[in-house]
Design an enzyme around this catalytic site. Structure first.
Site, short mmCIF file in Angstrom:
data_model
loop_
_atom_site.label_atom_id
_atom_site.label_comp_id
_atom_site.label_asym_id
_atom_site.label_seq_id
_atom_site.Cartn_x
_atom_site.Cartn_y
_atom_site.Cartn_z
N LYS A 233 0.88 -1.17 0.00
CA LYS A 233 0.00 0.00 0.00
C LYS A 233 0.91 1.21 0.00
O LYS A 233 1.56 1.52 1.00
CB LYS A 233 -0.92 0.02 1.22
N ALA B 240 -9.60 5.70 3.53
CA ALA B 240 -9.52 6.89 4.39
C ALA B 240 -10.82 7.68 4.40
O ALA B 240 -11.46 7.88 3.37
CB ALA B 240 -8.38 7.81 3.98
N GLY B 241 -11.19 8.10 5.58
CA GLY B 241 -12.31 9.01 5.75
C GLY B 241 -13.60 8.36 6.19
O GLY B 241 -14.51 9.06 6.64
N SER C 285 -9.38 3.51 11.39
CA SER C 285 -9.78 4.22 12.61
C SER C 285 -11.26 4.04 12.93
O SER C 285 -11.62 3.93 14.11
CB SER C 285 -9.51 5.72 12.46
#
EC number: 2.8.1.10
Lengths: 289, 113
Positions: A121, A208-209, A231
């Site tokens: 990645k 992401a996000g 996350s």
């Protein structure tokens, strides 16, 4: 492209028996001809400890998860590598924390050696405040790594043109952000993500996000082939529960995409018959016919 | 400043006062040759001629709680080494000497991303 092969086990050594939830093998994510597994990819960052991480990984059902490369520290933390080996989950080393193509290439080479996989990645970040991808260094590093035989999955912005360039230099997938890393803001520009997914000839994995399950479902509805979440799971109040929610959302979004949503309309469109209404003069039926 | 023993205020050259305390301050300082070091993960440590990548990695891992899987075989997986920015494949660790002044980076997979 040849037919998909079964996942090579190079990144899950020691012949560990997988203990994650059984996977039905239905509608897998395929990257570079390799069956990766379910379309939810979990990142390992953000978990407070390895026990919590293990619970989340198992609950998510993922077969691919990211790891970072850092210096061995005397008396350092427990090894996530041993955990992934035990769970039988493929490790995807990243180049997190790299700000130049040179750093990223060296880190990718270290990751290949450490994890026994040529998958990477690729991250080249512009700065440590926005954590946004730096597109010029990213394309340069991707080009170099592809020529070194890597299977490159680059973390990129939501710019369709950069995504195209990454595909041009031979990346095996593109991983556009929905919003900045760790922000949980979801997909800020759905039309860009849809545009990337529509044009790409390689898998598109939203990275992401994502903040909650509906963000993951939206990504799949927009045409993404997979979603990478870190996350949003590892920092949730109940990570295993959120991991399951994400897995369901990805499947739901994928199913909705394949089912073909109705077009959006400016005005209402009744779904009940408009004829035969009580208390109306007859005759509408004839007109309707 | 060296003590001036003469009472003659006009004499400022201390070397004339007492040859036994002839001033060495004007001599250039020649330090002992520095002990050779290698820099392992940013930390200098003593070098000796027998160092190989394998011995340095083993030394690090024996201190580390990480103790990655596969350590017992002497070729730990989940760990990679770079000598002056060049990757050293695991199979070559034992045969790769670490020269004095070299920089060795030893990394492992951790949570992230």
């Amino acid at each position: 492209m040849s037919a998909p092969t079964s996942p090579d086990t190079a990144a899950t050594p020691a012949g560990a028996a997988p203990v994650v939830a059984p996977w039905d093998g239905d509608d897998p994510l395929v990257v570079a001809g390799t069956v990766v597994g379910p379309r939810l990819v979990l990142g390992t960052g953000g978990a407070p400890n390895l026990d919590r991480l293990e619970d989340a990984l198992v609950a998510s059902g993922t077969r691919l998860t990211t790891v970072a490369l850092r210096r061995v520290r005397p008396g350092g933390e427990q090894s996530v590598w041993a955990l992934l080996t035990r769970l039988g989950i493929r490790a995807l080393p990243n180049t997190a924390g790299c700000f130049t193509a040179r750093e990223a290439v060296l880190t990718a080479e270290l990751g290949r050696e450490a994890c026994g996989t040529s998958w990477v990645k690729l991250e080249v970040l512009a700065d440590d405040v926005t954590l946004l991808p730096e597109p010029f260094g990213l394309v340069e590093a991707a080009d170099r790594l592809v020529r070194e035989g890597f299977t490159v999955l680059p973390y990129t912005g939501d710019d369709p043109v950069v995504a195209r360039r990454l595909e041009d230099v031979g990346c095996a997938a593109v991983m556009p952000l929905g919003s900045p890393i760790g922000s949980g803001l979801g997909i800020l520009d759905p039309r860009s993500i849809a545009a990337i997914a529509e044009r790409a000839q390689v898998p598109v994995i939203l990275d992401a996000g994502v903040g909650t399950a509906s963000d993951a479902a939206l990504a799949m509805e927009l045409g993404c082939d997979g979603v990478l979440v870190a996350s949003a799971v590892t920092r949730a109040a109940d990570p295993p529960r959120m991991a399951r929610a994400m897995a369901l959302a990805v499947r739901a979004g994928r199913a909705a995409r394949l089912a073909g949503r109705i077009p959006r309309r400016e005005h209402a469109l009744a779904s009940s018959p408009t004829d035969g209404l009580v208390g109306r003069p007859p005759g509408n039926l004839d007109l309707a016919l | 400043m060296t003590e001036t023993r003469t009472t003659d205020a006009r004499t400022t050259d201390t070397r004339t006062a007492d040859t036994r305390t002839a001033d060495t301050e004007e001599l250039p300082v020649v330090a002992a040759p520095p002990a050779p070091v290698v820099t392992v993960n940013g930390v200098p440590q003593p070098w000796d001629a027998g160092l190989t990548v394998a011995t340095v990695v083993q030394g690090l891992l024996s201190d580390a709680a990480t103790a990655p899987a596969g350590c017992a075989a002497g070729t730990p997986t989940g760990v990679a080494a770079a000598l002056d920015d060049a990757i050293v494949p695991r199979g070559l660790w034992a045969d790769t000497p670490v020269p004095a002044g070299a920089r060795l980076e030893v990394v492992t997979a951790v949570q992230g991303g």
